[in-house]
Write a protein that holds these residues in place. Structure first.
Motif, PDB file in Angstrom:
ATOM      1  N   SER A 197       7.651 -18.091  -5.783  1.00 10.25           N
ATOM      2  CA  SER A 197       6.660 -18.631  -4.854  1.00 10.25           C
ATOM      3  C   SER A 197       5.349 -18.821  -5.585  1.00 10.25           C
ATOM      4  O   SER A 197       4.933 -17.972  -6.366  1.00 10.25           O
ATOM      5  CB  SER A 197       6.463 -17.675  -3.669  1.00 10.25           C
ATOM      6  N   GLU A 198       4.714 -19.951  -5.322  1.00 12.27           N
ATOM      7  CA  GLU A 198       3.409 -20.235  -5.898  1.00 12.27           C
ATOM      8  C   GLU A 198       2.285 -20.000  -4.891  1.00 12.27           C
ATOM      9  O   GLU A 198       1.121 -20.254  -5.200  1.00 12.27           O
ATOM     10  CB  GLU A 198       3.357 -21.692  -6.383  1.00 12.27           C
ATOM     11  N   ASP A 199       2.642 -19.536  -3.692  1.00 13.57           N
ATOM     12  CA  ASP A 199       1.607 -19.326  -2.679  1.00 13.57           C
ATOM     13  C   ASP A 199       1.713 -17.974  -1.980  1.00 13.57           C
ATOM     14  O   ASP A 199       0.984 -17.687  -1.053  1.00 13.57           O
ATOM     15  CB  ASP A 199       1.641 -20.441  -1.624  1.00 13.57           C
ATOM     16  N   SER A 200       2.620 -17.142  -2.417  1.00 13.60           N
ATOM     17  CA  SER A 200       2.747 -15.810  -1.842  1.00 13.60           C
ATOM     18  C   SER A 200       2.791 -14.796  -2.977  1.00 13.60           C
ATOM     19  O   SER A 200       3.516 -14.991  -3.959  1.00 13.60           O
ATOM     20  CB  SER A 200       4.025 -15.694  -1.003  1.00 13.60           C
ATOM     21  N   GLY A 201       1.986 -13.742  -2.853  1.00 13.05           N
ATOM     22  CA  GLY A 201       1.949 -12.724  -3.894  1.00 13.05           C
ATOM     23  C   GLY A 201       1.791 -11.345  -3.295  1.00 13.05           C
ATOM     24  O   GLY A 201       1.816 -11.175  -2.067  1.00 13.05           O
ATOM     25  N   ALA A 202       1.619 -10.341  -4.143  1.00 14.13           N
ATOM     26  CA  ALA A 202       1.622  -8.946  -3.697  1.00 14.13           C
ATOM     27  C   ALA A 202       0.291  -8.284  -3.991  1.00 14.13           C
ATOM     28  O   ALA A 202      -0.372  -8.582  -4.990  1.00 14.13           O
ATOM     29  CB  ALA A 202       2.735  -8.177  -4.393  1.00 14.13           C
ATOM     30  N   LEU A 246       6.060  -6.840  13.769  1.00 11.60           N
ATOM     31  CA  LEU A 246       5.805  -6.076  14.989  1.00 11.60           C
ATOM     32  C   LEU A 246       4.589  -5.153  14.876  1.00 11.60           C
ATOM     33  O   LEU A 246       4.112  -4.636  15.888  1.00 11.60           O
ATOM     34  CB  LEU A 246       7.046  -5.261  15.372  1.00 11.60           C
ATOM     35  N   VAL A 247       4.105  -4.925  13.646  1.00  8.47           N
ATOM     36  CA  VAL A 247       2.908  -4.095  13.465  1.00  8.47           C
ATOM     37  C   VAL A 247       1.818  -4.878  12.733  1.00  8.47           C
ATOM     38  O   VAL A 247       0.885  -4.293  12.180  1.00  8.47           O
ATOM     39  CB  VAL A 247       3.230  -2.792  12.701  1.00  8.47           C
ATOM     40  N   GLU A 248       1.910  -6.203  12.744  1.00 13.08           N
ATOM     41  CA  GLU A 248       0.980  -7.038  11.993  1.00 13.08           C
ATOM     42  C   GLU A 248      -0.483  -6.780  12.334  1.00 13.08           C
ATOM     43  O   GLU A 248      -1.335  -6.770  11.416  1.00 13.08           O
ATOM     44  CB  GLU A 248       1.322  -8.516  12.209  1.00 13.08           C
ATOM     45  N   PRO A 249      -0.868  -6.536  13.607  1.00 14.52           N
ATOM     46  CA  PRO A 249      -2.290  -6.267  13.887  1.00 14.52           C
ATOM     47  C   PRO A 249      -2.836  -5.061  13.127  1.00 14.52           C
ATOM     48  O   PRO A 249      -4.013  -5.058  12.735  1.00 14.52           O
ATOM     49  CB  PRO A 249      -2.305  -6.025  15.401  1.00 14.52           C
ATOM     50  N   MET A 250      -2.028  -4.040  12.908  1.00 13.12           N
ATOM     51  CA  MET A 250      -2.480  -2.870  12.154  1.00 13.12           C
ATOM     52  C   MET A 250      -2.791  -3.254  10.715  1.00 13.12           C
ATOM     53  O   MET A 250      -3.816  -2.844  10.145  1.00 13.12           O
ATOM     54  CB  MET A 250      -1.422  -1.771  12.192  1.00 13.12           C
ATOM     55  N   ILE A 251      -1.916  -4.033  10.109  1.00 10.76           N
ATOM     56  CA  ILE A 251      -2.116  -4.464   8.725  1.00 10.76           C
ATOM     57  C   ILE A 251      -3.327  -5.382   8.627  1.00 10.76           C
ATOM     58  O   ILE A 251      -4.139  -5.268   7.697  1.00 10.76           O
ATOM     59  CB  ILE A 251      -0.841  -5.152   8.208  1.00 10.76           C
ATOM     60  N   ARG A 252      -3.483  -6.266   9.598  1.00  5.99           N
ATOM     61  CA  ARG A 252      -4.616  -7.197   9.575  1.00  5.99           C
ATOM     62  C   ARG A 252      -5.939  -6.462   9.713  1.00  5.99           C
ATOM     63  O   ARG A 252      -6.912  -6.779   9.020  1.00  5.99           O
ATOM     64  CB  ARG A 252      -4.456  -8.227  10.695  1.00  5.99           C
ATOM     65  N   ARG A 253      -6.004  -5.452  10.596  1.00  6.58           N
ATOM     66  CA  ARG A 253      -7.258  -4.713  10.772  1.00  6.58           C
ATOM     67  C   ARG A 253      -7.655  -3.985   9.492  1.00  6.58           C
ATOM     68  O   ARG A 253      -8.844  -3.919   9.154  1.00  6.58           O
ATOM     69  CB  ARG A 253      -7.116  -3.722  11.929  1.00  6.58           C
ATOM     70  N   LEU A 289       3.677  -5.916  -0.217  1.00  2.00           N
ATOM     71  CA  LEU A 289       2.686  -6.242   0.803  1.00  2.00           C
ATOM     72  C   LEU A 289       1.856  -7.419   0.333  1.00  2.00           C
ATOM     73  O   LEU A 289       1.340  -7.416  -0.788  1.00  2.00           O
ATOM     74  CB  LEU A 289       1.770  -5.043   1.065  1.00  2.00           C
ATOM     75  N   ASP A 290       1.728  -8.433   1.186  1.00 10.53           N
ATOM     76  CA  ASP A 290       0.796  -9.518   0.919  1.00 10.53           C
ATOM     77  C   ASP A 290      -0.122  -9.686   2.125  1.00 10.53           C
ATOM     78  O   ASP A 290      -0.167  -8.817   3.008  1.00 10.53           O
ATOM     79  CB  ASP A 290       1.522 -10.809   0.550  1.00 10.53           C
ATOM     80  N   ASP A 291      -0.863 -10.770   2.183  1.00 12.51           N
ATOM     81  CA  ASP A 291      -1.851 -10.952   3.246  1.00 12.51           C
ATOM     82  C   ASP A 291      -1.222 -11.004   4.633  1.00 12.51           C
ATOM     83  O   ASP A 291      -1.905 -10.758   5.637  1.00 12.51           O
ATOM     84  CB  ASP A 291      -2.652 -12.239   3.009  1.00 12.51           C
ATOM     85  N   LEU A 292       0.047 -11.340   4.707  1.00 15.00           N
ATOM     86  CA  LEU A 292       0.700 -11.511   5.998  1.00 15.00           C
ATOM     87  C   LEU A 292       1.544 -10.315   6.404  1.00 15.00           C
ATOM     88  O   LEU A 292       2.129 -10.310   7.474  1.00 15.00           O
ATOM     89  CB  LEU A 292       1.561 -12.781   5.985  1.00 15.00           C
ATOM     90  N   GLY A 293       1.618  -9.315   5.549  1.00  9.43           N
ATOM     91  CA  GLY A 293       2.378  -8.120   5.897  1.00  9.43           C
ATOM     92  C   GLY A 293       3.354  -7.742   4.812  1.00  9.43           C
ATOM     93  O   GLY A 293       3.290  -8.224   3.680  1.00  9.43           O
ATOM     94  N   VAL A 294       4.280  -6.864   5.157  1.00 13.40           N
ATOM     95  CA  VAL A 294       5.324  -6.446   4.224  1.00 13.40           C
ATOM     96  C   VAL A 294       6.426  -7.499   4.237  1.00 13.40           C
ATOM     97  O   VAL A 294       6.906  -7.900   5.293  1.00 13.40           O
ATOM     98  CB  VAL A 294       5.895  -5.071   4.605  1.00 13.40           C
ATOM     99  N   ARG A 295       6.804  -7.938   3.057  1.00 12.90           N
ATOM    100  CA  ARG A 295       7.789  -9.009   2.942  1.00 12.90           C
ATOM    101  C   ARG A 295       8.868  -8.615   1.936  1.00 12.90           C
ATOM    102  O   ARG A 295       8.635  -7.810   1.038  1.00 12.90           O
ATOM    103  CB  ARG A 295       7.123 -10.306   2.476  1.00 12.90           C
TER     104      ARG A 295
END
Length: 693
Positions: free
Chosen positions: A429-434, A473-480, A448-454
């Protein structure tokens, strides 16, 4: 009306994004310090400080009855049997059951720790060579007469051991923790912050490791120097033993250049003098006097263990810290791993192994690899070379024998091939990283990247799309956390629990459980400020987990029952249960909660709410229940790991007496010494009432 029942298996993990009617029964909508496991939701295990000494949770106590007591015996006294020579340390001030100290006829019981030898009946008990009482029988290990005293003595023994375990000497936070051949090492700056010190955990605590010296050479002659031979400076007369040979260029035909790692030095080598090998007769020219090997201050230590040499006893530890050259450690010799670049640039941050080549990752995305099977040989003639990733690295992880995952902040790739002739770097991927240090392999690579665990597979399929995140399902926690600038310290796999465990800089974290069809995420809080996290193995091959904090303390995770002597505050709220009829009122009578494990006196608080917390529907009063868990069956349970008078599984009855379209239960526990319990299922008893229209 006839009462009905609904059985809800507690599983699924935390879901804080789905609409209420979409959340699966048995999921939870609030949680802290519970984790998913095969049987349900388990309160997390404890953490306890570590330095190689006996762990607090392994502390034991002995009881020794006494009579004819004539001098007060207090905590900390070392009691010695005048005849047997046995010794023990008093855990608690002794309180006479009968008689008095002043009268010389006090009787009672001593609680002792670290007993050595066997006390004898009727022998004099002495403190500092003075008789204080007489033994009334022999000492008995774990010999309290009831559960209350057993808990009191055990806790006193735990606290004594805890007080003896110290932080890693030095200043600042822990720079790294690692395990090598079952031994734990920790890195921390010295008191003045001028160098990093490698400390070894031992039975007497942390011990600083000393390193040898090194000397640069050029013009290596026709014979090849070997490890173990003695070299002599032909001008200075200095001698030393060669421990390691680092090759930077040329060949042993008059052009070899590199450095020697030395031990047992006598005298001082001189610049420009010829050094000669006593075994091989090899010669070279020293470019300067020997210099002491030291680790630079700061940085973050990342390590890998590998055997490049084929013999089972030759596995070694390889490390990088971002402040100086990489290094090799075999338990006694530390060898810098220098490259053919300017010393100001030779500061790799990441390290890994691919196809028997040592990989070192640098700022800017450069990856240098050693010669085949030669971690200290940087020459191209030995198979060494460079790979360009094109972006600052955030992770290097060997996924299989023939593939190494390479991560940047916004790029992912993998390296394949066996040597410099067929190495091939492909980009996923050229647009997703860790994020740094979050790349870990749990069956397949996760990060973990900006959008969560992948997962790596999802990133390859979906690219930079949130649909590829397994932590949706826990994305708001990671975003905060991201919005508040709270960054991950690292991630580890926990093989025994099928987990990917992510630790943040504020001490919070997420456990991802992979034991069912879909990953289940649950949050935890370590209640410290972590700076490093590590997963390794002890001498028996058992998995051990460690975290270092900003005050220089190292803790073993999943060890003990408390948070280093403090309470573990655990909370779990089950998703609203509507019995398949979300628009119909029900009268809720009671709930039966199946609880597995726990100790002999586990206490859990609970409360209930109805109709999504409708203020017109009164909440159930907070109450509590106690269980006696952790039982087992003879001939099947492990001896000394269950309570013979306790049930294998407990069932707690909760009175609800509420009305609503649905019901939720919240469970809370707040204990220091209580063993973890698992909430397995809930059985709801209810009767139907009117339908909401």
């Amino acid at each position: 009306m006839t009462q009905r029942q609904q059985i809800v298996l507690l599983r699924g993990g935390l879901d804080i994004v789905s609409p209420p009617l979409e959340i699966g029964q048995g999921f939870c909508i609030g949680a802290l310090n519970y984790e998913s496991e095969a049987r349900g939701y388990r309160r997390v295990q404890g953490r306890e400080r570590y330095d190689g000494q006996l762990k607090p949770s392994e502390a034991q106590y002995w009881v020794l009855d006494f009579d004819a007591g004539q001098t007060a015996i207090v905590a900390g006294n070392v009691v010695t049997g005048a005849t047997s020579g046995a010794t023990g340390i008093v855990l608690l001030d002794a309180t006479p059951d009968t008689g008095t100290w002043a009268g010389g006829d006090a009787t009672g019981t001593l609680a002792l720790s670290e007993v050595s030898g066997e006390f004898e009946d009727d022998e004099a008990l002495q403190v500092s060579a003075s008789t204080v009482a007489t033994a009334d029988g022999a000492s008995i290990q774990t010999g309290a007469i009831n559960e209350t005293l057993d808990a009191t003595y055990k806790q006193a023994a735990i606290e004594r051991r805890r007080a003896l375990i110290a932080a890693v000497p030095g200043s600042g936070g822990i720079l790294g923790v690692c395990t090598y051949r079952g031994t734990v090492y920790a890195f921390r700056n010295n008191a003045g912050g001028t160098a990093a010190i490698m400390h070894k955990a031992t039975s007497s605590g942390w011990q600083a490791q000393s390193f040898g010296h090194m000397i640069d050479f050029t013009g290596g002659g026709t014979a090849t120097m070997v490890e173990g031979e003695t070299i002599t400076g032909t001008t200075s007369g200095a001698t030393a033993t060669v421990e390691r040979i680092g090759m930077l260029g040329g060949a042993w035909s008059g052009t070899a250049e590199g450095y020697l790692v030395l031990s047992g030095i006598t005298g001082t080598f001189q610049a420009a003098e010829t050094i000669t090998g006593g075994t091989t007769g090899a010669t070279a020219t020293a470019t300067a006097a020997q210099e002491a090997i030291a680790l630079p201050p700061g940085g973050k230590y990342r390590t890998v263990v590998h055997n490049f040499f084929g013999v089972s006893k030759l596995s070694r530890l390889y490390g990088a810290n971002g402040e100086g050259p990489a290094f090799e450690w075999d338990g006694s010799v530390l060898a810098p791993i220098r490259k053919q670049i300017d010393a100001s640039l030779d500061k790799p941050r990441f390290i890994s192994v691919h196809a028997n080549h040592l990989l070192t990752g640098y700022d800017g995305g450069s990856i240098l690899y050693s010669g085949t099977g030669e971690p200290l040989d940087a020459r191209s003639v030995a198979g060494g070379g460079e790979i360009g990733f094109g972006q600052d690295l955030t992770g290097l992880k060997s996924s299989t024998r023939t593939a190494t995952i390479i991560a940047g902040r916004n790029k992912l790739g993998y390296l394949q091939g066996n040597d410099t002739a067929n190495f091939n770097l492909s980009f996923i991927s050229e647009d997703s990283g860790a994020f740094a240090d979050t790349l870990e392999v749990v069956g397949e690579p996760y990060f973990l990247d900006d959008l969560g665990v992948r997962s790596l597979r999802a990133a390859q399929t979906f690219g930079d799309w949130s649909i590829g995140a397994i932590s949706r399902l826990v994305e708001p926690m990671i975003r905060r956390k991201r919005e508040k600038g709270i960054v991950p310290v690292g991630a580890v796999r926990v093989r025994a629990k099928s987990q990917y465990r992510l630790v943040y800089s504020d001490g919070s974290g997420l456990n991802a459980y992979f034991g069912r069809k879909n990953p289940e995420f649950m949050p935890f809080d370590l209640a410290i400020t972590p700076t490093a996290v590590h997963s390794g193995e002890d001498n028996s091959g058992n998995e051990i987990l460690f975290v270092g904090d900003d005050e220089g303390m190292v803790y073993q995770l999943d060890s003990g029952n408390g948070a280093d002597g403090a309470d573990i505050e655990a909370y779990l709220r089950v998703a609203y249960m509507h019995q398949g009829m979300p628009n119909r009122d029900k009268r809720y009578h009671r709930a039966l909660v199946d609880v597995i494990g726990g100790g002999p006196d586990t206490e859990i608080f609970y409360s209930s709410d109805y109709s999504y917390g409708d203020p017109d529907q009164p909440s159930g009063a907070e109450s509590q229940f106690a269980i006696s868990g952790a039982g087992g069956f003879w001939d099947s349970a492990i001896w000394d790991e269950f309570y013979w008078d306790a049930p294998d599984q407990s069932q707690a009855k909760i009175e609800l007496n509420g009305i609503g379209q649905n019901v939720t239960l919240a469970f809370m526990s707040d204990r220091t010494y209580e063993e973890p319990h698992t909430l397995a299922s809930i059985t709801i008893n209810y009767t139907l009432r009117r339908t909401q229209r």
